[in-house]
Design an enzyme around this catalytic site. Sequence first.
Site, mmCIF file in Angstrom:
data_model
loop_
_atom_site.group_PDB
_atom_site.id
_atom_site.type_symbol
_atom_site.label_atom_id
_atom_site.label_comp_id
_atom_site.label_asym_id
_atom_site.label_seq_id
_atom_site.Cartn_x
_atom_site.Cartn_y
_atom_site.Cartn_z
ATOM 1 N N VAL A 292 72.034 -17.061 -85.748
ATOM 2 C CA VAL A 292 71.367 -16.049 -84.928
ATOM 3 C C VAL A 292 71.321 -14.705 -85.660
ATOM 4 O O VAL A 292 71.099 -13.667 -85.043
ATOM 5 C CB VAL A 292 72.098 -15.892 -83.574
ATOM 6 C CG1 VAL A 292 71.983 -17.156 -82.750
ATOM 7 C CG2 VAL A 292 73.574 -15.520 -83.758
ATOM 8 N N HIS A 317 68.946 -21.462 -81.685
ATOM 9 C CA HIS A 317 69.879 -20.819 -80.762
ATOM 10 C C HIS A 317 69.543 -19.361 -80.506
ATOM 11 O O HIS A 317 70.376 -18.612 -79.990
ATOM 12 C CB HIS A 317 71.312 -20.964 -81.286
ATOM 13 C CG HIS A 317 71.770 -22.388 -81.352
ATOM 14 N ND1 HIS A 317 72.912 -22.784 -82.022
ATOM 15 C CD2 HIS A 317 71.226 -23.528 -80.833
ATOM 16 C CE1 HIS A 317 73.048 -24.092 -81.914
ATOM 17 N NE2 HIS A 317 72.045 -24.566 -81.205
ATOM 18 N N CYS A 325 67.591 -8.769 -70.358
ATOM 19 C CA CYS A 325 68.376 -8.716 -69.133
ATOM 20 C C CYS A 325 68.579 -10.132 -68.611
ATOM 21 O O CYS A 325 67.610 -10.903 -68.503
ATOM 22 C CB CYS A 325 67.671 -7.871 -68.082
ATOM 23 S SG CYS A 325 68.516 -7.860 -66.478
ATOM 24 N N GLY A 390 75.870 -26.178 -94.445
ATOM 25 C CA GLY A 390 76.861 -25.362 -93.746
ATOM 26 C C GLY A 390 76.966 -25.578 -92.264
ATOM 27 O O GLY A 390 77.135 -24.619 -91.513
#
EC number: 2.3.1.286
Length: 450
Positions: A292, A317, A325, A390
Amino acid sequence: MNELHTRGLALLRAGHEHEAASYLREAVCLSPDDARARYHLALAHRLRGELTEARAELLAALELEPTLAPACAQLGSLALVAGELQEAISWLSRALATHPGHRLSRYQLGVALRFAGHRMEAISLLRSSLEPGPGALPPVLAQRVRGQLADALNDLALGARPLAQCAAPLVTELLEEQAPPSKEAPLPESNGERESRVATPLEAAHLLAGARSILALTGSGISVGSGLATRKELWQRWDRDAAVSVFKFREAPEVLWEVIADFLGEGQHRPNAAHLALAECPDLLGIVTQNVDGLHQEAHREVHGEPAPMPPVVELHGTLLETRCHDCNTRPGRTAGSYVGTTTPRPPRCERCNGPLRPDVVLFGERVAPERMSQALELVRRCDALLVVGTAMDVAPASELPRIARANGVPVVEIKRTASRLSRSLDTVLVPGEADAVLPELIQALRRMR
């Protein structure tokens, strides 16, 4: 099904839980005896982390339609998420008693029984959920079941206890979406731990030399060289389910922001040698990442310049570079990092509704955006080599992508210090080592061969 129900379900399938919940509430108000509308409203509540409301609607749906197996299955899966194994087993058994052919209940009951220590029963149920016939599971979910089955067989062979995993079902499980079947892979068998074939970076480059559409699937290990913690390191300091689940976020949203501050630390994080090498990979079809941090895009800009087009980067993700919000979905146009290290109270609040702001990432218990998953699946179907960098491959749905690739005959090369859980049931090639040391050597060798 009334028009409001139809519209709400369409929005739910498209990944718009907030709007879906609004339509489905109106549908229930209009037709309070519609068990299916209550069931779908429960799903919208669940995807928003509103477990109490979800449970209430599921129980109301069952009062109206006692044989509604999906509602029993969802109550079972909510219990599974909460770690209440016996309650989960009870609800899922009831689902199968009312609908013996309900494959999702077979699968979820198999998971619950596996974690309760009933290995043979779990293996039997997982196998039966994959049998050919009507109501076949969607391809990605079928691959997830295969992974659970492979792990259960290894548990049995080694006498090991199952590892704790996030049990929150995917949206395909929640909505029971049907999809064309994928190529069938053989059911996994096991006599203990398999071993990946180990290769040097040069040997792996030779294996990839004939590929003309290389897809990279990356996880937190590729960003270690940039000073970012891996998931494993974070979960040594934080309780994963308490810190970053959507269910706990509603109770204590400030904890997620503490985890973000820990993850980001101090200072800027720049692309490391692994990101830069991947940006130079010849015939790179795209990148599917569980990360992310936005470092793949930044690496491309460093290597090729700002205007240069880049292959697609699918952030399964989500990203810390955007916030929204949780209650009204308003986007303030700020990164998560901009709220960290300031005097802003945690959690920061929405200027529109005063709801808690959150990074635009997928929390445990939420689903990957349908459009992102579709794009990732399309790239997997088009690639002729998959480079996995990874990642432990223990989080769905990313963990199922290599299985789909192997079912299509695509070679899978892993770059990781040790083999991931994929090696238990798939033929993979392991190039051992840290990503920022190994990947540049592999890509340089591959470029020399072109």
